[in-house]
Design a protein around this motif. Structure first.
Motif, PDB file in Angstrom:
ATOM      1  N   MET A 104       0.830  -1.207   0.000  1.00  0.00           N
ATOM      2  CA  MET A 104       0.000   0.000   0.000  1.00  0.00           C
ATOM      3  C   MET A 104       0.869   1.265   0.000  1.00  0.00           C
ATOM      4  N   GLU A 105       1.993   1.216   0.685  1.00  0.00           N
ATOM      5  CA  GLU A 105       2.907   2.362   0.696  1.00  0.00           C
ATOM      6  C   GLU A 105       3.522   2.571  -0.685  1.00  0.00           C
ATOM      7  N   GLN A 106       3.979   1.491  -1.304  1.00  0.00           N
ATOM      8  CA  GLN A 106       4.588   1.594  -2.629  1.00  0.00           C
ATOM      9  C   GLN A 106       3.595   2.152  -3.657  1.00  0.00           C
ATOM     10  N   ALA A 143      13.764   0.136 -11.122  1.00  0.00           N
ATOM     11  CA  ALA A 143      13.803  -0.139  -9.682  1.00  0.00           C
ATOM     12  C   ALA A 143      12.466   0.154  -9.012  1.00  0.00           C
ATOM     13  N   THR A 144      11.802   1.218  -9.441  1.00  0.00           N
ATOM     14  CA  THR A 144      10.488   1.555  -8.892  1.00  0.00           C
ATOM     15  C   THR A 144       9.491   0.456  -9.220  1.00  0.00           C
ATOM     16  N   ARG A 145       9.500   0.012 -10.461  1.00  0.00           N
ATOM     17  CA  ARG A 145       8.579  -1.029 -10.903  1.00  0.00           C
ATOM     18  C   ARG A 145       8.868  -2.343 -10.173  1.00  0.00           C
ATOM     19  N   GLU A 146      10.139  -2.652 -10.004  1.00  0.00           N
ATOM     20  CA  GLU A 146      10.519  -3.891  -9.329  1.00  0.00           C
ATOM     21  C   GLU A 146      10.087  -3.875  -7.865  1.00  0.00           C
ATOM     22  N   ARG A 147      10.262  -2.721  -7.190  1.00  0.00           N
ATOM     23  CA  ARG A 147       9.830  -2.626  -5.786  1.00  0.00           C
ATOM     24  C   ARG A 147       8.333  -2.875  -5.666  1.00  0.00           C
ATOM     25  N   ARG A 199       6.362  -4.525  -7.815  1.00  0.00           N
ATOM     26  CA  ARG A 199       6.061  -5.929  -8.128  1.00  0.00           C
ATOM     27  C   ARG A 199       6.464  -6.861  -6.995  1.00  0.00           C
ATOM     28  N   ASN A 200       7.622  -6.601  -6.376  1.00  0.00           N
ATOM     29  CA  ASN A 200       8.053  -7.428  -5.248  1.00  0.00           C
ATOM     30  C   ASN A 200       7.093  -7.295  -4.070  1.00  0.00           C
ATOM     31  N   ALA A 201       6.648  -6.072  -3.816  1.00  0.00           N
ATOM     32  CA  ALA A 201       5.687  -5.854  -2.733  1.00  0.00           C
ATOM     33  C   ALA A 201       4.380  -6.575  -3.029  1.00  0.00           C
ATOM     34  N   LEU A 202       3.948  -6.538  -4.285  1.00  0.00           N
ATOM     35  CA  LEU A 202       2.722  -7.237  -4.674  1.00  0.00           C
ATOM     36  C   LEU A 202       2.879  -8.742  -4.492  1.00  0.00           C
ATOM     37  N   ALA A 242       1.191 -13.461  -1.554  1.00  0.00           N
ATOM     38  CA  ALA A 242       1.455 -14.739  -0.888  1.00  0.00           C
ATOM     39  C   ALA A 242       0.687 -14.840   0.428  1.00  0.00           C
ATOM     40  N   GLU A 243       0.386 -13.705   1.020  1.00  0.00           N
ATOM     41  CA  GLU A 243      -0.328 -13.685   2.297  1.00  0.00           C
ATOM     42  C   GLU A 243      -1.839 -13.583   2.135  1.00  0.00           C
ATOM     43  N   VAL A 244      -2.303 -12.742   1.206  1.00  0.00           N
ATOM     44  CA  VAL A 244      -3.741 -12.471   1.126  1.00  0.00           C
ATOM     45  C   VAL A 244      -4.372 -12.860  -0.208  1.00  0.00           C
ATOM     46  N   GLY A 245      -3.576 -13.338  -1.132  1.00  0.00           N
ATOM     47  CA  GLY A 245      -4.077 -13.686  -2.459  1.00  0.00           C
ATOM     48  C   GLY A 245      -3.847 -12.546  -3.435  1.00  0.00           C
ATOM     49  N   LEU A 246      -3.697 -12.889  -4.700  1.00  0.00           N
ATOM     50  CA  LEU A 246      -3.373 -11.898  -5.720  1.00  0.00           C
ATOM     51  C   LEU A 246      -4.499 -10.890  -5.926  1.00  0.00           C
ATOM     52  N   ASP A 247      -5.731 -11.347  -5.968  1.00  0.00           N
ATOM     53  CA  ASP A 247      -6.846 -10.420  -6.199  1.00  0.00           C
ATOM     54  C   ASP A 247      -6.941  -9.369  -5.095  1.00  0.00           C
ATOM     55  N   LYS A 248      -6.873  -9.813  -3.857  1.00  0.00           N
ATOM     56  CA  LYS A 248      -6.985  -8.876  -2.736  1.00  0.00           C
ATOM     57  C   LYS A 248      -5.786  -7.927  -2.697  1.00  0.00           C
ATOM     58  N   ALA A 249      -4.600  -8.451  -2.945  1.00  0.00           N
ATOM     59  CA  ALA A 249      -3.404  -7.599  -2.940  1.00  0.00           C
ATOM     60  C   ALA A 249      -3.481  -6.554  -4.054  1.00  0.00           C
ATOM     61  N   THR A 250      -3.927  -6.962  -5.220  1.00  0.00           N
ATOM     62  CA  THR A 250      -4.053  -6.028  -6.341  1.00  0.00           C
ATOM     63  C   THR A 250      -5.073  -4.942  -6.015  1.00  0.00           C
TER      64      THR A 250
END
Length: 118
Positions: free
Chosen positions: A11-13, A42-46, A48-51, A56-64
């Motif tokens: 959410m911060e990223q 680097a911005t894009r990678e940060r 994507r890594n955060a996503l 992995a914790e809440v699922g891709l749909d919820k994270a997106t």
């Protein structure tokens, strides 16, 4: 609601991208500078890594959804504080969301830069 560290980081990223869109919309950041940040590897990678970590914790749909909502909220907050109200700020929210989407899918050419940014 309490979010995990991974979700907060995501959410911060994405919120930072929204904030930059708000700055560009208000003329506090040039369109070129905004495009440079959005297209920076680097911005894009940060983001994507955060996503990936949050997904992995809440699922891709919820994270997106969390990422897109955070971008919209931060873009909205920046222009709201500067006095823009109502439908005038919808475009900056849409632009911020579209930029985060493009960064997540890895398409640098799809990044949306506000047309009024100068």
């Amino acid at each position: 609601m309490f979010e995990s560290k991974a979700v907060k980081d995501l959410m911060e990223q994405s919120g930072q991208i929204g904030n930059l869109h708000g700055m560009a919309y208000m003329g506090d950041l040039s369109a070129d500078d905004l495009a440079s940040v959005i297209s920076h590897a680097a911005t894009r990678e940060r983001l994507r890594n955060a996503l990936t970590t949050a997904a992995a914790e809440v699922g891709l749909d919820k994270a997106t959804k969390k990422a897109l909502r955070s971008a919209r909220i931060e873009a909205d907050a920046y222009v709201f504080v500067r006095g823009v109200r109502g439908s005038d700020k919808t475009r900056v929210e849409d632009d911020a969301e579209a930029a985060v989407k493009s960064m997540i899918i890895g398409d640098a050419q799809a990044a949306v830069v506000p047309s009024d940014a100068s």
